[in-house]
Design an enzyme around this catalytic site. Structure first.
Site, PDB file in Angstrom:
ATOM      1  N   GLU A 164    -130.673  58.084  60.464  1.00 51.04           N
ATOM      2  CA  GLU A 164    -130.503  57.848  58.717  1.00 51.04           C
ATOM      3  C   GLU A 164    -132.194  57.804  58.221  1.00 51.04           C
ATOM      4  O   GLU A 164    -130.903  57.991  56.646  1.00 51.04           O
ATOM      5  CB  GLU A 164    -130.058  55.803  59.162  1.00 51.04           C
ATOM      6  N   ARG A 213    -123.859  54.583  52.950  1.00 51.74           N
ATOM      7  CA  ARG A 213    -125.340  55.198  53.292  1.00 51.74           C
ATOM      8  C   ARG A 213    -125.236  56.381  52.715  1.00 51.74           C
ATOM      9  O   ARG A 213    -126.180  57.462  53.362  1.00 51.74           O
ATOM     10  CB  ARG A 213    -126.186  55.157  54.320  1.00 51.74           C
ATOM     11  N   SER A 226    -132.336  50.192  60.526  1.00 57.29           N
ATOM     12  CA  SER A 226    -131.602  51.341  61.533  1.00 57.29           C
ATOM     13  C   SER A 226    -132.227  52.804  61.290  1.00 57.29           C
ATOM     14  O   SER A 226    -132.532  53.575  60.328  1.00 57.29           O
ATOM     15  CB  SER A 226    -130.418  51.310  60.971  1.00 57.29           C
TER      16      SER A 226
HETATM   17  N1  EPU Z   1    -125.412  44.925  68.883  1.00 53.27           N
HETATM   18  C1  EPU Z   1    -126.015  45.565  69.576  1.00 53.27           C
HETATM   19  N2  EPU Z   1    -127.424  45.680  69.819  1.00 53.27           N
HETATM   20  C2  EPU Z   1    -128.256  45.111  68.641  1.00 53.27           C
HETATM   21  C3  EPU Z   1    -127.992  44.853  67.173  1.00 53.27           C
HETATM   22  C4  EPU Z   1    -126.532  44.848  67.553  1.00 53.27           C
HETATM   23  O1  EPU Z   1    -124.892  45.773  70.452  1.00 53.27           O
HETATM   24  O2  EPU Z   1    -129.388  44.699  69.830  1.00 53.27           O
HETATM   25  C5  EPU Z   1    -124.171  44.932  68.220  1.00 53.27           C
HETATM   26  C6  EPU Z   1    -123.775  43.447  68.083  1.00 53.27           C
HETATM   27  O3  EPU Z   1    -122.031  44.245  68.912  1.00 53.27           O
HETATM   28  C7  EPU Z   1    -122.971  43.515  66.628  1.00 53.27           C
HETATM   29  C8  EPU Z   1    -123.177  44.416  66.076  1.00 53.27           C
HETATM   30  O4  EPU Z   1    -123.860  45.847  66.662  1.00 53.27           O
HETATM   31  O5  EPU Z   1    -122.518  42.909  66.377  1.00 53.27           O
HETATM   32  C9  EPU Z   1    -123.424  45.109  64.620  1.00 53.27           C
HETATM   33  O6  EPU Z   1    -125.012  44.257  64.138  1.00 53.27           O
HETATM   34  P1  EPU Z   1    -126.071  44.002  63.321  1.00 53.27           P
HETATM   35  O7  EPU Z   1    -124.437  42.958  62.343  1.00 53.27           O
HETATM   36  O8  EPU Z   1    -127.799  43.944  63.298  1.00 53.27           O
HETATM   37  O9  EPU Z   1    -125.419  45.622  62.116  1.00 53.27           O
HETATM   38  P2  EPU Z   1    -126.046  46.936  62.422  1.00 53.27           P
HETATM   39  O10 EPU Z   1    -124.070  47.996  62.228  1.00 53.27           O
HETATM   40  O11 EPU Z   1    -126.934  47.240  62.882  1.00 53.27           O
HETATM   41  C10 EPU Z   1    -126.175  47.497  59.599  1.00 53.27           C
HETATM   42  C11 EPU Z   1    -127.289  48.425  58.707  1.00 53.27           C
HETATM   43  C12 EPU Z   1    -128.858  47.188  58.884  1.00 53.27           C
HETATM   44  C13 EPU Z   1    -127.785  46.142  58.097  1.00 53.27           C
HETATM   45  C14 EPU Z   1    -126.932  45.251  58.950  1.00 53.27           C
HETATM   46  C15 EPU Z   1    -126.615  44.243  58.579  1.00 53.27           C
HETATM   47  C16 EPU Z   1    -126.582  50.683  59.166  1.00 53.27           C
HETATM   48  C17 EPU Z   1    -127.023  51.803  59.744  1.00 53.27           C
HETATM   49  N3  EPU Z   1    -127.633  49.738  59.395  1.00 53.27           N
HETATM   50  O12 EPU Z   1    -127.310  47.304  61.362  1.00 53.27           O
HETATM   51  O13 EPU Z   1    -128.738  48.545  57.613  1.00 53.27           O
HETATM   52  O14 EPU Z   1    -128.969  45.586  57.674  1.00 53.27           O
HETATM   53  O15 EPU Z   1    -125.694  46.437  58.843  1.00 53.27           O
HETATM   54  O16 EPU Z   1    -125.786  44.208  57.034  1.00 53.27           O
HETATM   55  O17 EPU Z   1    -125.470  50.712  58.730  1.00 53.27           O
HETATM   56  C18 EPU Z   1    -131.010  50.032  57.714  1.00 53.27           C
HETATM   57  O18 EPU Z   1    -129.606  50.661  56.671  1.00 53.27           O
HETATM   58  O19 EPU Z   1    -131.960  50.652  58.005  1.00 53.27           O
HETATM   59  C19 EPU Z   1    -130.393  48.002  57.793  1.00 53.27           C
HETATM   60  C20 EPU Z   1    -131.193  47.783  58.481  1.00 53.27           C
END
Ligand code: EPU
Length: 371
Positions: A363, A182, A259
């Site tokens: 972010e 990012r 995010s």
């Molecule tokens: N989780 C929770 N609670 C929630 C949602 C997720 O505990 O409400 C935990 C779960 O353990 C899950 C883990 O968080 O396995 C990861 O969640 P997710 O796959 O949704 O990914 P993220 O790390 O929250 C990142 C990016 C997103 C991108 C997704 C999918 C960042 C800051 N965010 O989110 O990007 O779509 O992975 O690759 O890196 C953005 O940057 O605006 C964005 C949406």
């Protein structure tokens, strides 16, 4: 070039629907207009806000005391030296290749997701997992947009930009972009205005290898396997919709900046500290999500930390709340203020720090505000 100085509210240009007026507002539909608007403001000492799709932006209620320049340049084409105004479709011209990949050149004001959709339709592989991301194409190199195991640093080979310091157009290759998680050379520096981005994509009906476990599960494949481009796109869109991460006027959970915090990357001693705190708080068997980084550090999940610190989905007051679908998105239903959103963000940041000793970092780009 349309210049309006009647206090255009920036809320109308952000997905959060938050933010007061800009002093001046310029709509730039060509590179020359864009360069002219930014160059002129710079020479006059006028602050500039380059406005793309507004999907990663938090603007102060007071607005922006300067000129907002809205990027509305269009055009997608391929090939070095190819026609720069080839119209709306992804057109390929002979010679537009690098290492066997097809070069696709697109102006900053193109909308990102229709661009991805066209690449998928035309059998160009490499951006399919980035389906459903709101905003404009020119913003993607700035924070090295990524999702579902792909990010744009894997396919961007060149960025053409207006260098505000030198007052000229420059071309940055992939190394000069200094992409990270990012982040890039562009993030926070405000030195370059992205004009055009060149991607090198595979001419292939199959996706890049699927790396994200959740996506592989959804597609019913093992990580590392490839699937038809359209399947990858549909699966990503489905996952994103389920998390409220595809803009939908009928779904208030999608009124967000995606995010709100980056996923923290921890040193080994921070990992040890977090293990202890997680065990203390959640019990001896509890484990937190761990994603190893190439440099030996460990990325963890901000959403998980937020959830476990007690900020459950839907938490908040009035119109400003944590999304009911994903703990990492802060949302604004009708009538919220930026100040309320920031108060919630501070509460979340402080609560996670108190519970787990990890300080979350925002972010989205902040304009006139800070956490
Ligand atoms: N989780 C929770 N609670 C929630 C949602 C997720 O505990 O409400 C935990 C779960 O353990 C899950 C883990 O968080 O396995 C990861 O969640 P997710 O796959 O949704 O990914 P993220 O790390 O929250 C990142 C990016 C997103 C991108 C997704 C999918 C960042 C800051 N965010 O989110 O990007 O779509 O992975 O690759 O890196 C953005 O940057 O605006 C964005 C949406």
């Amino acid at each position: 070039m349309a210049v309006r100085c009647e206090q255009v509210r920036l809320a109308g240009y952000t997905t959060l629907r938050l933010g007061g007026p800009a002093r001046c507002f310029v709509e730039a539909t060509t590179d020359d207009e864009l360069i002219d608007a930014v160059g002129r403001a710079d020479r006059e000492g006028e602050p500039v806000l380059v406005l793309g799709g507004g999907s990663n932006l938090v603007v102060a209620d007071e607005g922006f005391a300067g000129t907002a320049v809205h990027v509305a340049t269009r055009g997608v084409t391929t090939g070095p030296g190819g026609p720069r105004d080839a119209g709306r479709g992804v057109t390929t011209t002979p010679g537009g290749s690098r290492d066997g990949r097809v070069l696709v050149r697109a102006r900053a004001g193109e909308e990102w997701d229709p661009f991805v959709a066209r690449c998928v339709e035309e059998g160009l592989s490499g951006v399919e997992c980035l389906s459903g991301i709101p905003g404009l194409l020119g913003a993607t190199p700035i924070q090295n947009v990524g999702a579902y195991g792909q990010d744009v640093s894997e396919t961007i080979v060149e960025v053409r930009a207006y260098d505000r310091e030198r007052g000229e157009v420059v071309v940055l290759d992939r190394d000069a972009c200094r992409f990270g998680y990012r982040s890039s050379a562009f993030k926070g520096a405000h030195r370059h205005v992205v004009l055009e981005v060149t991607f090198a994509l595979e001419h292939d009906d199959l996706s890049a290898p699927i790396r994200y476990a959740e996506l592989a599960r959804t597609l019913g494949v093992d990580p590392g396997e490839r699937v038809p481009l359209r399947d990858a796109r549909e699966a990503v869109l489905g996952l994103r919709r389920g998390k409220g991460m595809v803009l939908d006027p009928a779904d208030p959970d999608t009124r967000s900046a995606g995010s709100f915090f980056t996923n923290p990357i921890l040193d080994p001693d921070q990992v040890t500290d977090l293990e202890k705190r997680v065990a203390d708080r959640l019990g001896a068997g509890a484990v937190f999500p761990r994603y190893p980084e190439p440099d030996g550090r460990t990325k963890t999940s901000a959403a998980w930390l937020i959830d476990k610190a007690g900020f459950t989905k839907g938490y908040g007051r009035g119109p400003v709340r944590i999304s009911t679908k994903h703990a990492l998105a802060l949302t604004n239903a009708d009538g919220g203020r930026t100040e309320d959103l920031l108060a919630l963000a501070r509460e979340v940041r402080d609560g996670v720090r108190a519970a787990f000793g990890v300080t979350l970092v925002n972010e989205p780009v902040f304009v006139g505000v800070r956490l």
